[in-house]
Design a protein around this motif. Structure first.
Motif, PDB file in Angstrom:
ATOM      1  N   ARG A 136       0.849  -1.181   0.000  1.00 17.19           N
ATOM      2  CA  ARG A 136       0.000   0.000   0.000  1.00 17.19           C
ATOM      3  C   ARG A 136       0.889   1.237   0.000  1.00 17.19           C
ATOM      4  NH1 ARG A 136      -2.179  -3.318   3.893  1.00 17.19           N
ATOM      5  NH2 ARG A 136      -1.417  -2.076   5.619  1.00 17.19           N
ATOM      6  N   SER A 137       0.755   2.068  -1.057  1.00 19.94           N
ATOM      7  CA  SER A 137       1.424   3.362  -1.122  1.00 19.94           C
ATOM      8  C   SER A 137       2.928   3.275  -0.873  1.00 19.94           C
ATOM      9  CB  SER A 137       0.772   4.321  -0.118  1.00 19.94           C
ATOM     10  OG  SER A 137      -0.599   4.460  -0.372  1.00 19.94           O
ATOM     11  N   TRP A 138       3.618   2.502  -1.658  1.00 20.03           N
ATOM     12  CA  TRP A 138       5.075   2.440  -1.545  1.00 20.03           C
ATOM     13  C   TRP A 138       5.645   3.798  -1.932  1.00 20.03           C
ATOM     14  CZ3 TRP A 138       7.176  -2.790  -3.810  1.00 20.03           C
ATOM     15  CH2 TRP A 138       6.621  -3.848  -3.078  1.00 20.03           C
ATOM     16  N   GLU A 139       6.606   4.267  -1.176  1.00 20.67           N
ATOM     17  CA  GLU A 139       7.195   5.573  -1.433  1.00 20.67           C
ATOM     18  C   GLU A 139       8.442   5.434  -2.303  1.00 20.67           C
ATOM     19  OE1 GLU A 139       7.980   7.518   2.212  1.00 20.67           O
ATOM     20  OE2 GLU A 139       5.892   7.486   2.900  1.00 20.67           O
ATOM     21  N   THR A 140       8.586   6.339  -3.280  1.00 23.32           N
ATOM     22  CA  THR A 140       9.761   6.343  -4.132  1.00 23.32           C
ATOM     23  C   THR A 140      11.013   6.502  -3.279  1.00 23.32           C
ATOM     24  OG1 THR A 140       8.493   7.314  -5.942  1.00 23.32           O
ATOM     25  CG2 THR A 140      10.892   7.514  -6.054  1.00 23.32           C
ATOM     26  N   GLY A 141      12.001   5.681  -3.547  1.00 18.87           N
ATOM     27  CA  GLY A 141      13.242   5.724  -2.794  1.00 18.87           C
ATOM     28  C   GLY A 141      13.317   4.710  -1.672  1.00 18.87           C
ATOM     29  N   THR A 142      12.190   4.067  -1.342  1.00 18.91           N
ATOM     30  CA  THR A 142      12.184   3.054  -0.296  1.00 18.91           C
ATOM     31  C   THR A 142      12.839   1.774  -0.806  1.00 18.91           C
ATOM     32  OG1 THR A 142      10.124   3.939   0.628  1.00 18.91           O
ATOM     33  CG2 THR A 142      10.709   1.689   1.242  1.00 18.91           C
ATOM     34  N   ARG A 143      13.562   1.098   0.057  1.00 22.37           N
ATOM     35  CA  ARG A 143      14.114  -0.216  -0.283  1.00 22.37           C
ATOM     36  C   ARG A 143      13.282  -1.273   0.436  1.00 22.37           C
ATOM     37  NH1 ARG A 143      20.359  -0.778  -0.441  1.00 22.37           N
ATOM     38  NH2 ARG A 143      19.864   0.346  -2.357  1.00 22.37           N
ATOM     39  N   ILE A 144      12.716  -2.203  -0.315  1.00 20.12           N
ATOM     40  CA  ILE A 144      11.837  -3.227   0.219  1.00 20.12           C
ATOM     41  C   ILE A 144      12.582  -4.547   0.334  1.00 20.12           C
ATOM     42  CG2 ILE A 144       9.650  -4.442  -0.087  1.00 20.12           C
ATOM     43  CD1 ILE A 144       9.359  -1.446   0.374  1.00 20.12           C
TER      44      ILE A 144
END
Length: 396
Positions: A136-144
């Motif tokens: 839900r709503s992954w933010e740009t720049g996040t590492r998953i």
């Protein structure tokens, strides 16, 4: 990645020989070969050529490269096999055979597999409650999960959101489909979605089907990881005029070429017993050079089954947005009547999509009535793009 492209091709041929030792290639073996070819930036034809040679009797399995290069390539292949969180028996057989050929014993190989699986699984436990990893709503720049760098959103539809991520291990951009949370809250919803999405994975590689790499549960949500197409959807091409760029004979050729490509992709699915159930321009993705590939196999059926289980439709649905397992403007007569479906329903929706390429817009409320809507004469698209050509010449 160590080793030249020639060495990678030699590795691929060796893998194919090992996989074909029993005279057949199953989907998991084809999958690991396809993933390896993408990891090494080899053309899809390289896999086909390697498999054809292996199945025709090629038995040369010399592994090229230095011992260090071989070890690094084996580690990369282990990561490819473990990316979906498990290693099945046939993948393990390939890895074991290759390891023995390059002097890696079974204990060392098992340690590599365990390490790779742990690296993939541990972040799931660490971040299970993190909303940024729940789909839900992954933010740009996040590492998953320590593997996927979120590059940005690709779009949003009735099923949920689509994000672009960069797979750090593969050095490859992927599209990630994240289903709307409310679709998964019904009893059996997660299992239903994952099961139907696997239908797409099992189609394997085809030049006119968007490759679905795997389904992976992240933060409790089953996410679909597929090939990332750079050209947008066919619907985008219709709306922004890219489909109609150039002289009329070129436009007509482009439309007919795309129609044929989509038909080939659907035929591949039908030969595997899969009915798409939601064929439309929005589900045809384009490369920048005009290659068309069909996407989202199994997801329409998942949507329909989830609706039957009690999952809510998204409010404010339009005629061209999927809901209840179909999209009204493209549905076949049997879909509209809620009758049993066959491959003919995809053929009907394909024809409606081809019609839209010629008209440039939807002028009918239901795909089942598209032929009648066309009888009133060609429509002019309500946009500033070039007017689509008539099939027989002249402008619509």
């Amino acid at each position: 990645m160590a080793g030249s492209s020639n060495a990678h091709e030699e590795w691929l041929r060796a893998f194919a020989v090992i996989a074909a030792a029993d005279g057949r290639i199953d989907p998991s073996e084809r999958g690991i070969l396809d993933r390896a070819s993408r990891l090494w930036a080899l053309p899809a034809e390289a896999v086909d050529a390697a498999l054809e040679a292996a199945l025709a009797g090629e038995r040369r399995v010399a592994i090229p490269g230095s011992s260090t290069e071989r070890r690094k390539l084996l580690e990369a292949l282990v990561d490819v096999a473990c990316v979906d969180g498990e290693v099945d028996s046939r993948e393990r057989r390939i890895l074991t055979t290759i390891a023995s050929r390059i002097g890696v014993d079974s204990g060392e190989l098992e340690a590599l597999i365990i390490h790779s699986l742990r690296r993939a699984a541990e972040p799931d436990r660490d971040r299970a409650d993190d909303p940024k990893t729940s789909g839900r709503s992954w933010e740009t720049g996040t590492r998953i999960l320590g593997v996927y760098d979120v590059m940005g959103p690709l779009g949003r539809g009735g099923m949920g959101e689509v994000h672009r991520v960069h797979h750090r291990g593969w050095d490859l951009d992927l599209a990630v489909k994240c289903p709307r949370p409310e679709l998964l809250r019904v009893a059996g919803g997660r299992e239903c979605f994952a099961r139907e999405a696997e239908t797409w994975v099992n189609l394997g590689f085809h030049p006119h089907v968007v490759t679905c790499h795997y389904v992976r549960t992240v933060g409790g949500a089953p996410l679909v990881f597929s090939e990332c197409m750079e050209g947008g959807s066919l619907l985008d091409w219709i709306r922004d005029g890219r489909l109609y760029d150039g002289e009329e004979h070129r436009v007509l050729g482009r439309i007919l070429d795309i129609a044929a490509q989509v038909a080939w992709g659907l035929h591949h699915a039908h030969e595997h017993g899969v009915i798409h159930q939601d064929v439309k321009p929005a589900n045809v993705l384009m490369s920048t050079d005009g290659t068309a590939k069909v996407a989202d196999f199994g997801l329409a059926r998942a949507r329909g089954l989830l609706t039957e289980l009690g999952a809510p439709d998204e409010p404010g649905q339009s005629l061209i947005v999927s809901h209840g397992g179909l999209t009204p403007a493209y549905c076949s007569p049997e879909q509209a009547a809620r009758e049993k479906l066959s491959r003919r329903t995809d053929t009907w929706s394909w024809a409606v999509s081809v019609l839209e390429m010629f008209t440039g817009e939807i002028t009918w409320r239901s795909g089942a009535l598209a032929a009648a809507g066309r009888a009133g004469g060609p429509a002019r698209p309500a946009r500033a793009a070039p007017t689509p050509p008539r099939a027989g010449g002249g402008r619509a």
